[in-house]
Design an enzyme around this catalytic site. Structure first.
Site, PDB file in Angstrom:
ATOM      1  N   SER A  66      60.861  26.629  44.076  1.00 14.85           N
ATOM      2  CA  SER A  66      60.083  27.946  44.690  1.00 14.85           C
ATOM      3  C   SER A  66      60.740  29.163  44.012  1.00 14.85           C
ATOM      4  O   SER A  66      61.809  29.028  43.422  1.00 14.85           O
ATOM      5  CB  SER A  66      60.235  28.096  46.048  1.00 14.85           C
ATOM      6  OG  SER A  66      61.547  27.817  46.548  1.00 14.85           O
ATOM      7  N   HIS A 105      65.418  27.150  44.874  1.00 15.86           N
ATOM      8  CA  HIS A 105      64.855  28.551  45.006  1.00 15.86           C
ATOM      9  C   HIS A 105      65.527  29.338  43.893  1.00 15.86           C
ATOM     10  O   HIS A 105      66.484  29.828  44.085  1.00 15.86           O
ATOM     11  CB  HIS A 105      64.886  28.986  46.443  1.00 15.86           C
ATOM     12  CG  HIS A 105      64.346  30.216  46.840  1.00 15.86           C
ATOM     13  ND1 HIS A 105      62.933  30.187  46.985  1.00 15.86           N
ATOM     14  CD2 HIS A 105      64.666  31.591  46.734  1.00 15.86           C
ATOM     15  CE1 HIS A 105      62.484  31.629  47.221  1.00 15.86           C
ATOM     16  NE2 HIS A 105      63.784  32.298  46.998  1.00 15.86           N
ATOM     17  N   PHE A 152      75.694  43.988  42.791  1.00 19.34           N
ATOM     18  CA  PHE A 152      75.094  43.579  43.960  1.00 19.34           C
ATOM     19  C   PHE A 152      75.951  42.601  44.588  1.00 19.34           C
ATOM     20  O   PHE A 152      75.866  42.547  45.855  1.00 19.34           O
ATOM     21  CB  PHE A 152      73.643  43.027  43.398  1.00 19.34           C
ATOM     22  CG  PHE A 152      72.750  42.597  44.733  1.00 19.34           C
ATOM     23  CD1 PHE A 152      72.141  43.563  45.338  1.00 19.34           C
ATOM     24  CD2 PHE A 152      72.569  41.202  44.969  1.00 19.34           C
ATOM     25  CE1 PHE A 152      71.321  43.390  46.540  1.00 19.34           C
ATOM     26  CE2 PHE A 152      71.721  40.989  45.945  1.00 19.34           C
ATOM     27  CZ  PHE A 152      71.220  42.072  46.757  1.00 19.34           C
ATOM     28  N   ASP A 154      68.894  44.869  55.433  1.00 17.15           N
ATOM     29  CA  ASP A 154      70.066  45.679  55.192  1.00 17.15           C
ATOM     30  C   ASP A 154      69.487  47.258  55.465  1.00 17.15           C
ATOM     31  O   ASP A 154      68.316  47.352  55.002  1.00 17.15           O
ATOM     32  CB  ASP A 154      70.711  45.456  53.877  1.00 17.15           C
ATOM     33  CG  ASP A 154      71.472  44.003  53.959  1.00 17.15           C
ATOM     34  OD1 ASP A 154      72.072  44.006  55.139  1.00 17.15           O
ATOM     35  OD2 ASP A 154      71.301  43.491  53.056  1.00 17.15           O
ATOM     36  N   GLU A 199      61.038  33.497  43.592  1.00 16.96           N
ATOM     37  CA  GLU A 199      61.236  34.710  44.270  1.00 16.96           C
ATOM     38  C   GLU A 199      60.711  36.028  43.502  1.00 16.96           C
ATOM     39  O   GLU A 199      61.306  35.859  42.388  1.00 16.96           O
ATOM     40  CB  GLU A 199      62.414  35.011  45.157  1.00 16.96           C
ATOM     41  CG  GLU A 199      62.442  36.057  46.036  1.00 16.96           C
ATOM     42  CD  GLU A 199      63.749  36.107  46.808  1.00 16.96           C
ATOM     43  OE1 GLU A 199      64.117  35.118  47.494  1.00 16.96           O
ATOM     44  OE2 GLU A 199      64.249  37.150  46.746  1.00 16.96           O
TER      45      GLU A 199
END
Ligand code: FAD
Length: 298
Positions: A26, A280, A230, A120, A28
């Site tokens: 999958s 993913h 990040f 967040d 994103e």
């Protein structure tokens, strides 16, 4: 999207191309801000669709800042391609009725899968999370709320290195269970670079009786410096060997890509060897790195 694009995507549909012994995939994406970014996103969607993903998901910006862009992107995927879209949705900055309205909007355009997250604060996790006065507090509350709107398939987040705000791994597992009790049927993990972290999470979940698929989230590193920044916020650790692999490559994007593909491919190979059946990918709207990793896996 033009009709020709649709034909190309239909050609890449998972029904036609399902191969045995290949992990489910999958992908994103994030919703684009500008016309140029939109082109980049659709180029990536088109380039990745022949890999026949099980689903493709579109993120929801911090604080709901991408609500309409996420919706537009998911809707376009649903209506113009044969890919199955999943819409990310968060609790942040919205009352329950607003969340329900967004969810109903997805159901109405045929979207049946939601990735339900607490989210967040817009200024980042470090800013401290406070729920909207009329909104949902935790991921599990959102999952329950979505299930009241319609019978969505719901994926939720899991954390191989523990959620940064969690007191313990045990607490994390308990809250994952609450999301499942509320109706989630799949967890997708935060990215990580040591396979052991994933297997440790899996073992903890299984020994706590959690049986749903826990899909490892893979980040092919498009920009090491940005990723590092990040990671400090989302709680993913950077091993020394990874720092060393990217050291001195700031001005050599080609070599950086090569290392990124090698690192992600090796991680995926170890995960598959350890029993993972679904990967993913956090594509960051780039097809090249994810495609190269998937090719290495076949
Ligand atoms: P929760 O499950 O609510 O957990 C948050 C914290 O609260 C944890 O510390 C947990 O232990 C604690 N907790 C949970 N339930 C309870 C409870 N009942 N009582 C007490 N404490 C509790 N963010 C976005 O803004 N947009 C996105 O599109 C997005 N996509 C993501 C996709 C994936 C696959 C992942 C892994 C993360 C994504 N995120 C996204 C980030 C996510 O929103 C943050 O990591 C957020 O801090 C946690 O979300 P959650 O759904 O796991 O929260």
């Amino acid at each position: 999207m033009a009709g020709t694009n649709k034909a190309r995507l239909l050609h890449g549909s998972h029904k036609e191309k399902m191969t045995v012994n290949v992990p489910a995939l999958s992908f994103e994406f994030f919703p684009p801000k500008t016309a140029e970014m939109e082109k980049k996103l659709w180029d990536a969607v088109l380039a990745l669709s022949p890999l026949s993903p099980h689903f493709v998901s579109v993120t929801y910006g911090a604080g709901g800042t991408t609500r309409s862009r996420t919706h537009a992107t998911v809707k376009r995927i649903a209506q113009e391609t044969s890919l199955k879209p999943a819409a990310h949705l968060t609790c942040v900055g919205a009352a329950r009725e607003e969340v329900a309205a967004v969810a109903r909007g997805y159901w109405e355009v045929g979207v049946r899968h939601v990735v339900a997250l607490r989210g967040d604060p817009p200024q980042g996790a470090a800013g401290g999370y406070a729920p909207h006065p009329g909104g949902y507090r935790y991921g599990c509350d959102l999952v329950a709320g979505l299930k009241r709107v319609a019978d969505f398939e719901i994926s939720v987040a899991a954390f191989p290195e523990k959620h940064p705000e969690s007191a313990s791994f045990e607490a994390d597992i308990e809250y994952l269970r609450k999301k499942i009790d509320a109706g989630a049927t799949r967890a997708i993990t935060q990215y990580f670079f040591e396979p052991e972290y994933y297997f440790r999470l899996l073992e903890r979940a299984r020994s706590a009786g959690i049986a749903i698929p826990i899909v490892p989230g893979i980040l092919p590193i498009a920009n090491f410096a940005q990723m590092k920044k990040f990671s400090a916020m989302c709680g993913a650790s950077i091993p020394l060997w990874l720092e060393e692999a990217f050291a001195g490559l700031d001005d050599n994007p080609e070599k950086q890509n090569e290392v990124a593909v090698r690192v992600a491919s090796e991680l995926c190979q170890k995960l598959l060897a350890g029993g993972a059946t679904h990967l993913h990918f956090y594509t960051l709207n780039r097809a090249d790195l994810t495609t190269a990793v998937c090719k290495n896996l076949r």
